[in-house]
Design a protein around this motif. Structure first.
Motif, PDB file in Angstrom:
ATOM      1  N   LEU A  18       0.812  -1.144   0.084  1.00 23.51           N
ATOM      2  CA  LEU A  18       0.067  -0.017  -0.060  1.00 23.51           C
ATOM      3  C   LEU A  18       0.899   1.181   0.123  1.00 23.51           C
ATOM      4  O   LEU A  18       0.368   2.331  -0.522  1.00 23.51           O
ATOM      5  N   GLU A  19       2.113   1.170   0.534  1.00 22.33           N
ATOM      6  CA  GLU A  19       2.958   2.424   0.523  1.00 22.33           C
ATOM      7  C   GLU A  19       3.357   2.689  -0.859  1.00 22.33           C
ATOM      8  O   GLU A  19       3.527   3.679  -1.292  1.00 22.33           O
ATOM      9  N   VAL A  20       3.737   1.573  -1.661  1.00 24.57           N
ATOM     10  CA  VAL A  20       4.148   1.453  -2.890  1.00 24.57           C
ATOM     11  C   VAL A  20       3.081   2.366  -3.838  1.00 24.57           C
ATOM     12  O   VAL A  20       3.190   3.261  -4.678  1.00 24.57           O
ATOM     13  N   ILE A  21       1.681   1.896  -3.587  1.00 30.01           N
ATOM     14  CA  ILE A  21       0.675   2.172  -4.182  1.00 30.01           C
ATOM     15  C   ILE A  21       0.279   3.784  -4.156  1.00 30.01           C
ATOM     16  O   ILE A  21      -0.171   4.475  -4.814  1.00 30.01           O
ATOM     17  N   ARG A  22       0.622   4.127  -2.639  1.00 27.93           N
ATOM     18  CA  ARG A  22       0.224   5.359  -2.365  1.00 27.93           C
ATOM     19  C   ARG A  22       1.357   6.571  -3.206  1.00 27.93           C
ATOM     20  O   ARG A  22       0.937   7.650  -3.467  1.00 27.93           O
ATOM     21  N   GLN A  23       2.400   6.078  -3.409  1.00 27.71           N
ATOM     22  CA  GLN A  23       3.556   6.728  -4.102  1.00 27.71           C
ATOM     23  C   GLN A  23       2.867   6.851  -5.731  1.00 27.71           C
ATOM     24  O   GLN A  23       3.591   7.837  -6.513  1.00 27.71           O
ATOM     25  N   HIS A  24       2.281   6.046  -6.351  1.00 29.89           N
ATOM     26  CA  HIS A  24       2.107   5.964  -7.598  1.00 29.89           C
ATOM     27  C   HIS A  24       0.348   5.931  -7.874  1.00 29.89           C
ATOM     28  O   HIS A  24       0.054   4.863  -8.583  1.00 29.89           O
ATOM     29  N   ILE A 146       7.897 -11.604  -5.189  1.00 31.70           N
ATOM     30  CA  ILE A 146       8.051 -10.449  -4.309  1.00 31.70           C
ATOM     31  C   ILE A 146       8.896 -10.513  -3.203  1.00 31.70           C
ATOM     32  O   ILE A 146       9.518  -9.713  -2.740  1.00 31.70           O
ATOM     33  N   ASP A 147       9.145 -11.918  -2.808  1.00 31.89           N
ATOM     34  CA  ASP A 147      10.331 -12.070  -1.700  1.00 31.89           C
ATOM     35  C   ASP A 147      11.594 -11.231  -2.276  1.00 31.89           C
ATOM     36  O   ASP A 147      11.882 -11.486  -3.621  1.00 31.89           O
ATOM     37  N   SER A 148      12.563 -10.755  -1.412  1.00 29.21           N
ATOM     38  CA  SER A 148      13.498  -9.686  -2.044  1.00 29.21           C
ATOM     39  C   SER A 148      14.219 -10.923  -2.800  1.00 29.21           C
ATOM     40  O   SER A 148      15.154 -10.556  -3.580  1.00 29.21           O
ATOM     41  N   GLU A 149      14.832 -12.006  -2.143  1.00 25.00           N
ATOM     42  CA  GLU A 149      15.507 -13.146  -2.586  1.00 25.00           C
ATOM     43  C   GLU A 149      15.057 -13.471  -4.066  1.00 25.00           C
ATOM     44  O   GLU A 149      15.907 -13.478  -5.041  1.00 25.00           O
ATOM     45  N   HIS A 150      13.998 -13.709  -4.252  1.00 24.10           N
ATOM     46  CA  HIS A 150      13.638 -14.184  -5.608  1.00 24.10           C
ATOM     47  C   HIS A 150      13.204 -13.177  -6.579  1.00 24.10           C
ATOM     48  O   HIS A 150      13.768 -13.334  -7.808  1.00 24.10           O
ATOM     49  N   SER A 151      13.025 -11.926  -6.009  1.00 23.45           N
ATOM     50  CA  SER A 151      13.225 -10.906  -6.795  1.00 23.45           C
ATOM     51  C   SER A 151      14.528 -10.473  -7.542  1.00 23.45           C
ATOM     52  O   SER A 151      14.826 -10.203  -8.638  1.00 23.45           O
ATOM     53  N   ALA A 152      15.490 -10.388  -6.491  1.00 24.78           N
ATOM     54  CA  ALA A 152      16.947 -10.526  -6.938  1.00 24.78           C
ATOM     55  C   ALA A 152      17.204 -11.636  -8.077  1.00 24.78           C
ATOM     56  O   ALA A 152      18.003 -11.170  -8.789  1.00 24.78           O
ATOM     57  N   ASP A 262      14.779  -3.296   2.319  1.00 23.42           N
ATOM     58  CA  ASP A 262      13.434  -2.502   2.330  1.00 23.42           C
ATOM     59  C   ASP A 262      12.631  -3.264   1.305  1.00 23.42           C
ATOM     60  O   ASP A 262      12.802  -3.307   0.036  1.00 23.42           O
ATOM     61  N   MET A 263      11.285  -3.837   1.704  1.00 24.76           N
ATOM     62  CA  MET A 263      10.744  -4.797   0.911  1.00 24.76           C
ATOM     63  C   MET A 263       9.775  -3.852  -0.158  1.00 24.76           C
ATOM     64  O   MET A 263       9.486  -4.394  -1.055  1.00 24.76           O
ATOM     65  N   LYS A 264       9.989  -2.721  -0.119  1.00 27.97           N
ATOM     66  CA  LYS A 264       9.099  -1.831  -0.891  1.00 27.97           C
ATOM     67  C   LYS A 264       9.769  -2.170  -2.497  1.00 27.97           C
ATOM     68  O   LYS A 264       9.030  -1.876  -3.522  1.00 27.97           O
ATOM     69  N   VAL A 265      11.087  -2.208  -2.464  1.00 32.41           N
ATOM     70  CA  VAL A 265      11.803  -2.301  -3.782  1.00 32.41           C
ATOM     71  C   VAL A 265      11.254  -3.592  -4.651  1.00 32.41           C
ATOM     72  O   VAL A 265      10.813  -3.389  -5.695  1.00 32.41           O
ATOM     73  N   PRO A 266      11.294  -4.867  -3.801  1.00 33.56           N
ATOM     74  CA  PRO A 266      10.902  -5.624  -4.587  1.00 33.56           C
ATOM     75  C   PRO A 266       9.412  -5.879  -4.946  1.00 33.56           C
ATOM     76  O   PRO A 266       8.806  -6.207  -5.998  1.00 33.56           O
ATOM     77  N   ILE A 267       8.758  -5.279  -4.206  1.00 33.50           N
ATOM     78  CA  ILE A 267       7.292  -5.134  -4.169  1.00 33.50           C
ATOM     79  C   ILE A 267       6.890  -4.133  -5.548  1.00 33.50           C
ATOM     80  O   ILE A 267       6.172  -4.650  -6.414  1.00 33.50           O
ATOM     81  N   GLN A 268       7.723  -3.340  -5.496  1.00 31.18           N
ATOM     82  CA  GLN A 268       7.273  -2.240  -6.565  1.00 31.18           C
ATOM     83  C   GLN A 268       7.730  -2.843  -7.817  1.00 31.18           C
ATOM     84  O   GLN A 268       7.023  -2.737  -8.708  1.00 31.18           O
TER      85      GLN A 268
END
Length: 388
Positions: A18-24, A146-152, A262-268
């Motif tokens: 929701l923080e990501v969505i709030r920014q966009h 969305i997991d940071s590791e799998h996004s990486a 910061d989980m917002k990075v892989p989420i976005q």
């Protein structure tokens, strides 16, 4: 504009989403939200994002939300309500962020409905990896990690032929007890286990991080997401949590994705893929960090990781049983009914009693899940008594 349903909106991943969505606000619109019993947080979220449908775990919570919001909204509840939300026609993207095995049915339902999946519920692939990936292929659905590791890993594989991969390295912080000797773990408390040195996560995931079971679940998830055998999936302890995972290619080149914890990075990235969008947050300063450290995981000190590899390799219903038994054991630990080392003892006993079903159906998986939970409760009561 992507129209999004969030399964688990009041949890840590949901709140970051929701923080990501709030920014966009011009790029993303929330159409549906699901939560457990956190009525107050759901009402706050609903008032801000105005979804057309909300699902709660229980009828009383659903009724409280219905009365608490100031605009007309459809509020459903229970398993059927969750499935309705996951297949909401107005949404084209589903963030699967419910913790635990409860996330599998709505994730599968969303796939069958043709939704793009942003996957944070690793248990969906741990339990039903073959079924989930087969359904995704059949319905032409993308599953974005969305997991940071799998996004990486996903980002480090972009533009590279998969057959040229030598191995992937899933990094792990090591959890709250990464520097503790084995004998000290016998007296570890809930409060100590919940003090993760790097990440702010929910209680269950934080305990799994402390046992390294979370990394074991991520290894199984990676096997299905990237269609690689377990012999090509390694775990690397990296205390700083700056390199989120790495991919080694056959020519010796290693690609890595770095960033602050910061989980917002892989989420976005999962929401905006294949685009990248601006994101407010703390930039990575490698000069300030100075040094990065790495070491191999200690399978003797943290046997849950070894159990996960074993169950993943043997397949069938074993990963389902392991996951379900772990959920119950962690519940018992958080409730003060089990010691930290009692978690692994419950897991080992439940797994030793299970006869695995190979190539399981969805019904087989749910029956194995039910059996494992019942057995884990019995084992937990016995182990808890012996440790009191």
């Amino acid at each position: 504009m992507k129209r999004i349903t969030i399964l688990g909106s009041t949890g840590s991943i949901g709140i970051s989403t929701l923080e990501v969505i709030r920014q966009h606000p011009s790029r993303f619109k929330v159409e549906g939200m699901a939560a457990g019993k956190n009525v107050e947080e759901m009402i706050r979220q609903a008032e801000e994002f105005r979804p057309r449908m909300i699902s709660m775990e229980e009828e009383t919570a659903a009724e409280a939300v219905r009365k608490g919001v100031s605009y007309p909204v459809e509020v459903v509840w229970g398993s059927e309500g969750l499935l309705s939300l996951a297949t909401l026609p107005e949404a084209d993207y589903v963030v699967s962020a419910i913790v635990g095995s409860r996330g599998l049915p709505p994730t599968l339902a969303a796939i069958h409905a043709g939704k793009t999946i942003g996957l944070a519920n690793k248990e969906s692939l741990v339990m039903g990896g073959a079924l989930v990936m087969e359904a995704a292929r059949e319905h032409g659905v993308s599953i974005l990690p969305i997991d940071s590791e799998h996004s990486a890993l996903f980002q480090s594989m972009n533009g590279e032929p998969r057959e040229r991969i030598r191995r992937i390295l899933v990094t792990a912080s090591g959890g709250s007890f990464r520097d503790w000797p084995r004998e000290r773990l016998a007296t570890a408390t809930k409060e100590q286990a919940l003090k993760h040195p790097n990440w702010s996560m929910g209680a269950k995931v934080t305990i799994d991080s402390a046992t390294l079971m979370n990394k074991g679940l991520e290894v199984i998830e990676a096997r299905w997401l990237f269609d690689l055998p377990y012999d090509q999936i390694d775990v690397l302890i990296h205390p700083e949590s700056i390199i989120h995972s790495l991919v080694e290619y056959e020519d010796g080149a290693i690609m890595a994705q770095l960033g602050t914890p910061d989980m917002k990075v892989p989420i976005q990235y999962a929401l905006s893929y294949p685009e990248r969008l601006p994101l407010k947050g703390e930039p990575l300063d490698l000069v300030a960090i100075g040094k990065l450290h790495f070491r191999a995981p200690d399978f003797d000190r943290f046997p849950c990781l070894k159990l996960a590899y074993t169950c993943g390799r043997q397949g069938g219903t074993l990963p389902t049983v392991m996951n379900a038994a772990n959920e119950i054991a962690v519940e018992h630990f958080l409730a003060g009914k089990l010691t930290f080392l009692g978690i692994e003892e419950v897991l080992e006993e439940v797994l030793s009693r299970h006869t695995s079903v190979q190539q399981p159906t969805l019904d087989d998986l749910f029956e194995a899940d039910r059996w494992a939970r019942d057995m884990a409760r019995k084992c937990g009561a016995r182990v808890g008594t012996s440790f009191s």
